[in-house]
Design a protein around this motif. Sequence first.
Motif, PDB file in Angstrom:
ATOM      1  N   LYS A 207       0.846  -1.195   0.000  1.00 13.91           N
ATOM      2  CA  LYS A 207       0.000   0.000   0.000  1.00 13.91           C
ATOM      3  C   LYS A 207       0.875   1.236   0.000  1.00 13.91           C
ATOM      4  CE  LYS A 207      -3.971   0.210   2.208  1.00 13.91           C
ATOM      5  NZ  LYS A 207      -4.989   0.316   3.283  1.00 13.91           N
ATOM      6  N   LEU A 208       0.534   2.165  -0.881  1.00 13.82           N
ATOM      7  CA  LEU A 208       1.247   3.434  -0.976  1.00 13.82           C
ATOM      8  C   LEU A 208       0.209   4.502  -1.261  1.00 13.82           C
ATOM      9  CD1 LEU A 208       4.032   4.902  -1.184  1.00 13.82           C
ATOM     10  CD2 LEU A 208       3.956   4.444  -3.634  1.00 13.82           C
ATOM     11  N   GLU A 209       0.013   5.413  -0.315  1.00 15.93           N
ATOM     12  CA  GLU A 209      -1.045   6.409  -0.481  1.00 15.93           C
ATOM     13  C   GLU A 209      -0.726   7.688   0.277  1.00 15.93           C
ATOM     14  OE1 GLU A 209      -4.631   4.855   1.180  1.00 15.93           O
ATOM     15  OE2 GLU A 209      -3.738   4.438   3.128  1.00 15.93           O
ATOM     16  N   LYS A 210      -1.348   8.773  -0.190  1.00 19.09           N
ATOM     17  CA  LYS A 210      -1.279  10.041   0.540  1.00 19.09           C
ATOM     18  C   LYS A 210      -2.431  10.078   1.533  1.00 19.09           C
ATOM     19  CE  LYS A 210      -1.125  12.781  -3.055  1.00 19.09           C
ATOM     20  NZ  LYS A 210      -1.107  14.010  -3.862  1.00 19.09           N
ATOM     21  N   THR A 211      -2.128  10.404   2.785  1.00 12.79           N
ATOM     22  CA  THR A 211      -3.156  10.439   3.821  1.00 12.79           C
ATOM     23  C   THR A 211      -3.117  11.790   4.541  1.00 12.79           C
ATOM     24  OG1 THR A 211      -1.659   9.478   5.468  1.00 12.79           O
ATOM     25  CG2 THR A 211      -3.040   7.954   4.210  1.00 12.79           C
ATOM     26  N   SER A 212      -4.175  12.050   5.297  1.00 12.74           N
ATOM     27  CA  SER A 212      -4.251  13.279   6.079  1.00 12.74           C
ATOM     28  C   SER A 212      -4.977  12.977   7.378  1.00 12.74           C
ATOM     29  CB  SER A 212      -4.993  14.356   5.281  1.00 12.74           C
ATOM     30  OG  SER A 212      -5.048  15.556   6.010  1.00 12.74           O
ATOM     31  N   ILE A 215      -3.071  14.921  13.335  1.00 10.25           N
ATOM     32  CA  ILE A 215      -1.665  15.195  13.677  1.00 10.25           C
ATOM     33  C   ILE A 215      -0.865  15.472  12.398  1.00 10.25           C
ATOM     34  CG2 ILE A 215       0.401  14.255  14.768  1.00 10.25           C
ATOM     35  CD1 ILE A 215      -1.394  12.524  16.496  1.00 10.25           C
ATOM     36  N   LEU A 216      -1.045  14.605  11.392  1.00  9.56           N
ATOM     37  CA  LEU A 216      -0.300  14.749  10.137  1.00  9.56           C
ATOM     38  C   LEU A 216      -1.206  15.407   9.104  1.00  9.56           C
ATOM     39  CD1 LEU A 216       1.214  11.151   9.988  1.00  9.56           C
ATOM     40  CD2 LEU A 216       2.253  13.175  10.948  1.00  9.56           C
ATOM     41  N   THR A 217      -0.946  16.663   8.798  1.00 13.25           N
ATOM     42  CA  THR A 217      -1.794  17.342   7.818  1.00 13.25           C
ATOM     43  C   THR A 217      -1.741  16.631   6.470  1.00 13.25           C
ATOM     44  OG1 THR A 217       0.075  18.813   7.397  1.00 13.25           O
ATOM     45  CG2 THR A 217      -1.629  19.593   8.915  1.00 13.25           C
ATOM     46  N   GLU A 218      -0.545  16.302   5.993  1.00  7.60           N
ATOM     47  CA  GLU A 218      -0.383  15.562   4.750  1.00  7.60           C
ATOM     48  C   GLU A 218       0.834  14.673   4.886  1.00  7.60           C
ATOM     49  OE1 GLU A 218      -1.597  16.887   0.257  1.00  7.60           O
ATOM     50  OE2 GLU A 218      -0.255  18.182   1.378  1.00  7.60           O
ATOM     51  N   SER A 219       0.644  13.386   4.635  1.00  7.66           N
ATOM     52  CA  SER A 219       1.773  12.454   4.780  1.00  7.66           C
ATOM     53  C   SER A 219       1.645  11.356   3.742  1.00  7.66           C
ATOM     54  CB  SER A 219       1.794  11.853   6.191  1.00  7.66           C
ATOM     55  OG  SER A 219       0.634  11.081   6.412  1.00  7.66           O
ATOM     56  N   ILE A 220       2.714  10.594   3.594  1.00  7.98           N
ATOM     57  CA  ILE A 220       2.719   9.440   2.687  1.00  7.98           C
ATOM     58  C   ILE A 220       2.761   8.187   3.542  1.00  7.98           C
ATOM     59  CG2 ILE A 220       4.017   8.231   0.896  1.00  7.98           C
ATOM     60  CD1 ILE A 220       4.986  10.938  -0.102  1.00  7.98           C
ATOM     61  N   HIS A 221       1.770   7.323   3.326  1.00  8.88           N
ATOM     62  CA  HIS A 221       1.630   6.088   4.099  1.00  8.88           C
ATOM     63  C   HIS A 221       2.161   4.923   3.272  1.00  8.88           C
ATOM     64  CE1 HIS A 221      -1.298   2.749   5.566  1.00  8.88           C
ATOM     65  NE2 HIS A 221      -0.134   2.650   6.174  1.00  8.88           N
ATOM     66  N   VAL A 222       3.095   4.191   3.850  1.00  6.66           N
ATOM     67  CA  VAL A 222       3.687   3.022   3.186  1.00  6.66           C
ATOM     68  C   VAL A 222       3.419   1.800   4.054  1.00  6.66           C
ATOM     69  CG1 VAL A 222       5.805   1.952   2.352  1.00  6.66           C
ATOM     70  CG2 VAL A 222       5.494   4.416   2.127  1.00  6.66           C
ATOM     71  N   CYS A 223       2.807   0.773   3.463  1.00  5.86           N
ATOM     72  CA  CYS A 223       2.578  -0.484   4.178  1.00  5.86           C
ATOM     73  C   CYS A 223       3.421  -1.572   3.529  1.00  5.86           C
ATOM     74  CB  CYS A 223       1.097  -0.867   4.136  1.00  5.86           C
ATOM     75  SG  CYS A 223       0.733  -2.398   5.010  1.00  5.86           S
ATOM     76  N   SER A 224       4.253  -2.224   4.321  1.00  5.74           N
ATOM     77  CA  SER A 224       5.139  -3.272   3.812  1.00  5.74           C
ATOM     78  C   SER A 224       5.147  -4.440   4.779  1.00  5.74           C
ATOM     79  CB  SER A 224       6.552  -2.707   3.633  1.00  5.74           C
ATOM     80  OG  SER A 224       7.472  -3.736   3.350  1.00  5.74           O
ATOM     81  N   GLN A 225       4.705  -5.605   4.291  1.00  9.79           N
ATOM     82  CA  GLN A 225       4.711  -6.847   5.084  1.00  9.79           C
ATOM     83  C   GLN A 225       4.036  -6.642   6.443  1.00  9.79           C
ATOM     84  OE1 GLN A 225       8.865  -7.915   5.058  1.00  9.79           O
ATOM     85  NE2 GLN A 225       8.758  -8.822   3.023  1.00  9.79           N
ATOM     86  N   GLU A 239       5.170  15.722  -5.839  1.00 10.40           N
ATOM     87  CA  GLU A 239       6.293  15.249  -6.650  1.00 10.40           C
ATOM     88  C   GLU A 239       6.902  13.985  -6.047  1.00 10.40           C
ATOM     89  OE1 GLU A 239      10.759  16.521  -6.593  1.00 10.40           O
ATOM     90  OE2 GLU A 239       9.643  18.055  -7.685  1.00 10.40           O
ATOM     91  N   THR A 240       7.073  13.998  -4.719  1.00 15.21           N
ATOM     92  CA  THR A 240       7.645  12.835  -4.027  1.00 15.21           C
ATOM     93  C   THR A 240       6.758  11.614  -4.201  1.00 15.21           C
ATOM     94  OG1 THR A 240       8.498  14.374  -2.368  1.00 15.21           O
ATOM     95  CG2 THR A 240       8.574  12.039  -1.824  1.00 15.21           C
ATOM     96  N   TYR A 241       5.463  11.801  -4.005  1.00 13.93           N
ATOM     97  CA  TYR A 241       4.534  10.676  -4.101  1.00 13.93           C
ATOM     98  C   TYR A 241       4.513  10.105  -5.520  1.00 13.93           C
ATOM     99  CZ  TYR A 241       0.231   7.981  -4.017  1.00 13.93           C
ATOM    100  OH  TYR A 241      -0.683   6.966  -4.124  1.00 13.93           O
ATOM    101  N   LEU A 242       4.531  10.964  -6.516  1.00 15.12           N
ATOM    102  CA  LEU A 242       4.520  10.497  -7.902  1.00 15.12           C
ATOM    103  C   LEU A 242       5.737   9.630  -8.198  1.00 15.12           C
ATOM    104  CD1 LEU A 242       3.291  10.613 -10.780  1.00 15.12           C
ATOM    105  CD2 LEU A 242       4.664  12.658 -11.177  1.00 15.12           C
ATOM    106  N   LEU A 243       6.913  10.058  -7.728  1.00 15.21           N
ATOM    107  CA  LEU A 243       8.131   9.271  -7.964  1.00 15.21           C
ATOM    108  C   LEU A 243       8.092   7.936  -7.215  1.00 15.21           C
ATOM    109  CD1 LEU A 243      10.845  12.058  -7.859  1.00 15.21           C
ATOM    110  CD2 LEU A 243      10.309  10.606  -9.798  1.00 15.21           C
ATOM    111  N   MET A 244       7.597   7.961  -5.977  1.00 10.31           N
ATOM    112  CA  MET A 244       7.476   6.713  -5.217  1.00 10.31           C
ATOM    113  C   MET A 244       6.525   5.759  -5.926  1.00 10.31           C
ATOM    114  SD  MET A 244       7.359   8.350  -1.383  1.00 10.31           S
ATOM    115  CE  MET A 244       7.236   6.810  -0.458  1.00 10.31           C
ATOM    116  N   GLU A 245       5.430   6.291  -6.429  1.00 15.00           N
ATOM    117  CA  GLU A 245       4.449   5.480  -7.154  1.00 15.00           C
ATOM    118  C   GLU A 245       5.070   4.860  -8.393  1.00 15.00           C
ATOM    119  OE1 GLU A 245      -0.029   6.696  -7.539  1.00 15.00           O
ATOM    120  OE2 GLU A 245       1.038   7.444  -9.276  1.00 15.00           O
ATOM    121  N   GLN A 246       5.838   5.669  -9.135  1.00 16.23           N
ATOM    122  CA  GLN A 246       6.495   5.187 -10.348  1.00 16.23           C
ATOM    123  C   GLN A 246       7.499   4.076 -10.041  1.00 16.23           C
ATOM    124  OE1 GLN A 246       4.716   6.460 -13.171  1.00 16.23           O
ATOM    125  NE2 GLN A 246       6.649   7.083 -14.026  1.00 16.23           N
ATOM    126  N   LEU A 247       8.317   4.275  -9.013  1.00 19.91           N
ATOM    127  CA  LEU A 247       9.345   3.288  -8.674  1.00 19.91           C
ATOM    128  C   LEU A 247       8.735   1.996  -8.154  1.00 19.91           C
ATOM    129  CD1 LEU A 247      11.948   5.681  -7.025  1.00 19.91           C
ATOM    130  CD2 LEU A 247      12.344   4.268  -9.042  1.00 19.91           C
TER     131      LEU A 247
END
Length: 1118
Positions: A207-212, A215-225, A239-247
């Motif tokens: 899972k890779l998503e932008k959340t709000s 406490i966290l106004t805008e953050s990137i949530h990464v779920c791994s294992q 910009e950061t999220y787009l690159l993470m999504e692409q990779l």
Amino acid sequence: MWLKPEEVLLKNALKLWLMERSNEYFVLQRRRGYGEEGGGGLTGLLVGTLDSVLDSTAKVAPFRILHQTPDSQVYLSIACGANREEITKHWEWLEQNIMKTLSVFDSNEDITNFVQGKIRGLIAEEGKDSFAKEDDPEKFREALLKFEKSFGLPEQEKLVTYYSCSYWKGRVPCQGWLYLSTNFLSFYSFLLGSEIKLIISWDAISKLEKTSTVILTESIHVCSQGEHHYFSMFLHINETYLLMEQLANYAIKRLFDKETFDNDPVLDDPLQITKRGLEYRAHSEQFKAFFRLPKEETLKEVHECFLWVPFSHFSTHGKMCISENYICFASQDGNLCSVIIPLREVLAIDKTDDSNRSVIISIKGKTAFRFNEVKDFEQLVAKLRLKCRAASTQYDVSTEVAISSDSTGPPDNFGEQPLACQKECSKTVNTEALMTVFHPQNLENLDSKMLKEKMKEQSWNILFSECGRGVSMFRTKKTRDLVVRGIPETLRGELWMLFSGAVNDMATNPGYYAEVVEKSLGTCNLATEEIERDLRRSLPEHPAFQSDTGISALRRVLTAYAYRNPKIGYCQAMNILTSVLLLYAKEEEAFWLLVAVCERMLPDYFNRRIIGALVDQAVFEELIRDHLPQLTEHMTDMTFFSSVSLSWFLTLFISVLPIESAVNVVDCFFYDGIKAILQLGLAILDYNLDKLLTCKDDAEAVTALNRFFDNVINKDSPLPSNVQQGSNINDEKSSHTKVDITDLIRESNEKYGSIRYEDIHSMRCRNRLYVIQTLEETTKQNVLRVVSQDVKMNLQELDELYVIFKKELFISCYWYLSCPGLKHHDPSLSYLEQYQIDCQQFRVLYHLLSPWAHSANRDSLALWTFRLLDENSDCLINFKEFSSAIDVMYNGSFTEKLKLLFKLHIPPAYTEVVSKTSSKGDELSTEELFYFSQLQVSKHADGKETESGKNTPEKGKGKIDIQAYLSQWQDELLKKEENIKDLPRMNQSQFIQFSKTLYNLFHEDPEEESLYQAIAIVTNLLLRMEEVGRKLHSPTSSAKGFSRTAGDSGPIEGNAESNVEKDPSSPREEHQWSFAFEQILASLLNEPALVRFFERPLDLKAKLENVKSFQLRSRTKL
């Protein structure tokens, strides 16, 4: 690392740096807190924190070299190092190459200029092979050094970009640096002595998503294992999220989705991936999807400008997008106005001399487009004129020679005589839509429905007169409104071709379809068999498919597509969709429409795993949660929507709606893409919301939806009553409320038209990770269920072992362009065969996991174990085979472990191993390892390999032999436990090697001396027993007198014929001594030290935990 010379005021830096060496012109300093006991106290902690937060390698590298000029407080930083060895090399180089030269200069200024020039020259020399191709190479070099120092990943790991951000550990944010590389997401932070180091492989992210949150106004949530990670405080989060999504999607495609990746040469080389390249690629993909352009097109230029809209008498602001063969325009609001201009249609490109900076493009059909306020319009006109000349030349050639547009298509050359082929095929290929043949319009008898149909046609003709007709027409809000009302029957084929972009494929590939039909007719494979089976099931109630004309056309289109794209071949639901396309489009047009749907509009829908459909179902569930929350709260299990909606997506509602209503849905799909299907699905659930909320179970909900579909009508459909499915409703159903499809589609646009293409694209990328990881988890659970029946490991240990097994396969593929491991990954195979490792990958795992890996001849043991497990001699082993060996090593009894060692030293596992490089001792190179692992294949090429080929079901493409699989399964069930008496005898050279292996295993054991003594006693005893046996077999003895040992003569004769090394001390070579397994077992059982060694309990759980943490780090040492 050499640094671009920068001034440093030494007076303010003395508290943070300690001097290590110095001379007249250079100073070597060490950062305070590094290399000191206790970390340098409070000062060291503060320094470490500064190093982590600040963005400068000169401040974070523990060592640096400064150039000093006498009588000056200003110094120049010229080098830094991550360790003492690196900085010492730089210091020694300066002393040997620079110091002697500096004495020649007269002034300090000349000395400084010389040093600066020399250092810049060294940096330029290093930069030739540097991965950094960024806007600020110097800053990127510093970040690259810190990345390598912090994580110690192999040099081949390409750093793409890096960002300053906060990582949330519980409720505490930790400021640090996020590094995005080709295979990993990495984070490093050092605050007041607390170091955080995080490495997550992209292929492990589900899972890779932008959340709000609050406490966290805008953050990137990464779920791994199963672990959740949150990153925030980004300057450019989008910009950061787009690159993470692409990779992440790049890694998923490369490792899990081989079919898609093989068609994508852009991503084939990990070392060529850059931040700018990924951003460009994302924009190019969105560009092609929005304008429905062929997949070969790439976005080249974007210009902001105004397009003059003649029928509205105003200029609309938007962007002109240019690719190799198309000029496209979309207004700022994409729904307002858009235009696609193929360069093949362009007659002239002109510019105006006024201040409007206008570009005028004239096309065939006496139409011109005027673009105003174009920046650098003169250069643009020059470029476009060159493109037009190239396009016209290419198009002229393509009318004479057919172009095969699909690189994955058949290997044969299609371009020999396309025009002649077209004439030959014209007798078989239909040149008219089936609807015009089976339902010609009766213009003399116009009823109310036909009058409405004529009014629709008139509305479209008015639109054509205003906006143009054909591929370059203006597409406006009015166009959408007319599509929602339903396209007239006579225009449906033409407009489907136009809106889908299939018209461009067909125009650039003349004669292609006729040739593919010629090539594919008469072929027989699994796809054609499935096509034949489904032909009569495609709209069987329609007269067109009750005749040979319609059935033959359907067969030709489906077979031609299966021939064009063998990776998809034929998938159920393609027949239903193609039959509807043939009703309204000519046969060749229907083929190109099918290409557009399968390869562009619904990617990955029509393959074995239907990943595309599963992804869009996940998107649909997400939209339901957003737009129909009350339904989400009522339904305890969201998978209900997936099971119900699968046919909606695969057949575009054709399988659930009456044909006269379904074609209106297809109209909207070709105009709006998957957005139309998602909107309609939401509208259907919304319409039935009250009924669904009262349903008690899934069956009741399915019944309610089916009843609704039965009552959807198209009151304006001109189709005859014998064709309409909605008109054949019995009296009982007629009491239910009828729903007109036009009203339903209009309502879906009004309520859910705000859903944007960009949002759907982002949701697709996000849910693709989840869907593929879910499929991988299903594969793992099925493998564990099968394997757990044959091993003593518990499920948790087996699970961890599977993760390590699969991870090693992936790690070995991270840094190589064409990894052999990926070539063997085929999701269509059985669960056990999907992931297999070769000999080199097995050796790495053996070194990490085996309790016998400390042996001096561990490479030979790994090789023999691999050969033993590789029963079918394909040089690959699956997880079941791998886990069986590990299970015996850790959980096997004394007899089982000894039997494994015995079998490793006899054929087919055993082969004499001699390393070509004597300096490495018993260590084998990769080439040697593969050579010895394949010896058995060449040895038994005529015998065993052929036999095993008959018994093993065929893997990969082609017809699957179900009987062979059943036979193999039955053999495995009836397979008896191997009897130790059935094992062949061990000859002289094999026994010598067996003894050497035991000696190596006992090395550095606490009972080493007693074990050596025990093995010496056993060896001596066995040799004496064999000496007695040899005397009994002398010529003077009668063979009948020794019936007890008669069974031994076979192996002895075999030994005489085999090419084993002869013992020169033996008086009679034909009586070479050998041992049975029972003899060795009985002898070893008499020695308590040996029994204790093999029965000593081993902690597999602890070993697995250690390997999981060490597996990636070990790669840097190998």
